[in-house]
Design a protein around this motif. Structure first.
Motif, PDB file in Angstrom:
ATOM      1  N   LEU A 111      -4.882  -0.687  -7.636  1.00  0.00           N
ATOM      2  CA  LEU A 111      -6.227  -0.263  -7.230  1.00  0.00           C
ATOM      3  C   LEU A 111      -6.099   0.941  -6.314  1.00  0.00           C
ATOM      4  CD1 LEU A 111      -7.757  -3.744  -6.353  1.00  0.00           C
ATOM      5  CD2 LEU A 111      -8.066  -2.461  -8.487  1.00  0.00           C
ATOM      6  N   ASN A 112      -7.110   1.817  -6.341  1.00  0.00           N
ATOM      7  CA  ASN A 112      -7.074   2.956  -5.422  1.00  0.00           C
ATOM      8  C   ASN A 112      -8.401   3.121  -4.711  1.00  0.00           C
ATOM      9  OD1 ASN A 112      -8.410   4.230  -7.843  1.00  0.00           O
ATOM     10  ND2 ASN A 112      -8.355   6.010  -6.475  1.00  0.00           N
ATOM     11  N   ARG A 113      -8.288   3.571  -3.474  1.00  0.00           N
ATOM     12  CA  ARG A 113      -9.454   3.950  -2.680  1.00  0.00           C
ATOM     13  C   ARG A 113      -9.116   5.296  -2.075  1.00  0.00           C
ATOM     14  NH1 ARG A 113     -11.741  -0.325   1.459  1.00  0.00           N
ATOM     15  NH2 ARG A 113     -12.368  -1.270  -0.552  1.00  0.00           N
ATOM     16  N   ASP A 114      -9.678   6.360  -2.663  1.00  0.00           N
ATOM     17  CA  ASP A 114      -9.337   7.734  -2.296  1.00  0.00           C
ATOM     18  C   ASP A 114      -7.831   7.948  -2.472  1.00  0.00           C
ATOM     19  OD1 ASP A 114     -11.978   8.364  -1.750  1.00  0.00           O
ATOM     20  OD2 ASP A 114     -11.834   7.628   0.311  1.00  0.00           O
ATOM     21  N   GLU A 120      -5.401   6.120  -1.165  1.00  0.00           N
ATOM     22  CA  GLU A 120      -4.664   4.897  -0.858  1.00  0.00           C
ATOM     23  C   GLU A 120      -4.529   4.054  -2.128  1.00  0.00           C
ATOM     24  OE1 GLU A 120      -5.160   2.450   2.985  1.00  0.00           O
ATOM     25  OE2 GLU A 120      -6.255   1.303   1.455  1.00  0.00           O
ATOM     26  N   THR A 180       0.835  -1.207   0.000  1.00  0.00           N
ATOM     27  CA  THR A 180       0.000   0.000   0.000  1.00  0.00           C
ATOM     28  C   THR A 180       0.865   1.251   0.000  1.00  0.00           C
ATOM     29  OG1 THR A 180      -1.745  -1.159   1.221  1.00  0.00           O
ATOM     30  CG2 THR A 180      -1.799   1.254   1.244  1.00  0.00           C
TER      31      THR A 180
END
Length: 324
Positions: free
Chosen positions: A37-40, A42, A5
């Motif tokens: 992959l991204n979440r906001d 991250e 990450t």
């Protein structure tokens, strides 16, 4: 399957990193063999351990480009991918630390590749620098940026830009106008670089005062150029006599940059390129640097890089056939 990450400071950086239609991330995924992959803010990078390590290095390199306030382009992505493949990603920190010059529009001019960084360092630390490389490597533009900086800091009292007026197909005599009108098209790239650095109004003011001179190489004969920053562009089209004449024009307090591309020589076949000979003669001489830029240093459209590489491969194959 390994996962790592990366936390990004701002969402805007993530958007810039991914690029239009996620083209930058797709290029990284295809080349390195990972999934991003991204979440906001991250980012998760998944794949085999070795590939994840390389993917992280590429993403961190691109984030450092964004942190310097620069845009991420396909050229940036491909260049950093190449550095990571070569195990040279740590050298990326050397780039973009200092602006060479600021253009008339306030844009900082910086080295975009390690080859360009070496070229700029060579200009800074040597009286004569010879920059050889394919089209699009920034040889002329960076040299002009260095010249403008030296002039602004009063390290030199004038800038002299010159290039040989060698035709690639058309004869000078067929073109309309007087002599200056005839040679201006050959000097246009030098004008463009100066306009970019200084702005048209400032450029014309300095020309009127004699502080900037843009002229064909033939105008240099018989002169001694003191306290000047002198750039010889398109030097591959000089003859050996012209090159020797130019090199012996340099006076006290001057700095010289010679640029050219030995794969684009327009001289008659029976003439030896003064640039090719100068590279052989001057290499190893104290206070003279010879910098060779490559296709990897091309900072124009990525297709230009591919064209340069295709020609290099073709010429290498042709040379091998001749040897056989």
């Amino acid at each position: 399957m390994t996962e790592q990450t990366i936390n990004v400071e701002r969402l805007e950086q993530v958007i810039a990193l991914f690029g239009s239609f996620d083209q930058n991330i797709k290029l990284i995924e295809q080349t390195v063999g990972v999934k991003v992959l991204n979440r906001d803010t991250e980012l998760k990078i998944m794949g085999d351990a070795e590939n994840v390590y390389r993917g992280v290095k590429v993403v961190e390199g691109l984030l450092s480009v964004l942190a310097r306030g620069e845009m991420v382009s396909e050229q940036n992505v491909r260049y950093i991918l190449g550095l990571v493949e070569d195990g040279a990603e740590d050298k990326l920190q050397e780039l973009g630390k200092d602006a060479v010059c600021v253009t008339a529009k306030g844009k900082p001019v910086k080295a975009k590749t390690l080859g360009q960084k070496k070229y700029l360092d060579a200009i800074a630390h040597n009286t004569i620098t010879v920059g050889v490389g394919p089209a699009g490597t920034g040889k002329t533009y960076l040299a002009v940026a260095k010249a403008v900086t030296a002039f602004r800091q009063k390290e030199v009292s004038r800038i002299i830009l010159t290039r040989p007026a060698v035709e690639a197909g058309e004869k000078l005599g067929f073109l309309p106008g007087d002599l200056q009108n005839k040679v201006d098209p050959y000097l246009r790239p030098l004008y463009d670089a100066l306009f970019d650095m200084l702005g048209s109004e400032t450029y014309h003011k300095f020309v009127e005062r004699g502080l900037i001179e843009v002229a064909p190489l033939a105008y240099m004969r018989g002169r001694t150029l003191d306290d000047s920053f002198i750039i010889l562009d398109e030097a591959q089209n000089t003859t050996r006599e012209q090159m020797k004449m130019f090199l012996t024009r340099m006076g006290f307090g001057s700095k010289v940059v010679i640029t050219g591309d030995v794969t684009q020589i327009d001289l008659p076949r029976d003439k030896v390129s003064g640039l090719k000979e100068a590279v052989r003669v001057l290499r190893g001489v104290e206070d003279i640097a010879v910098c060779e830029l490559t296709a990897r240093d091309v900072v124009r459209h990525v297709l230009v890089q591919r064209i340069v590489k295709a020609y290099e491969d073709y010429e290498a194959r042709a040379a091998r056939r001749r040897e056989r």
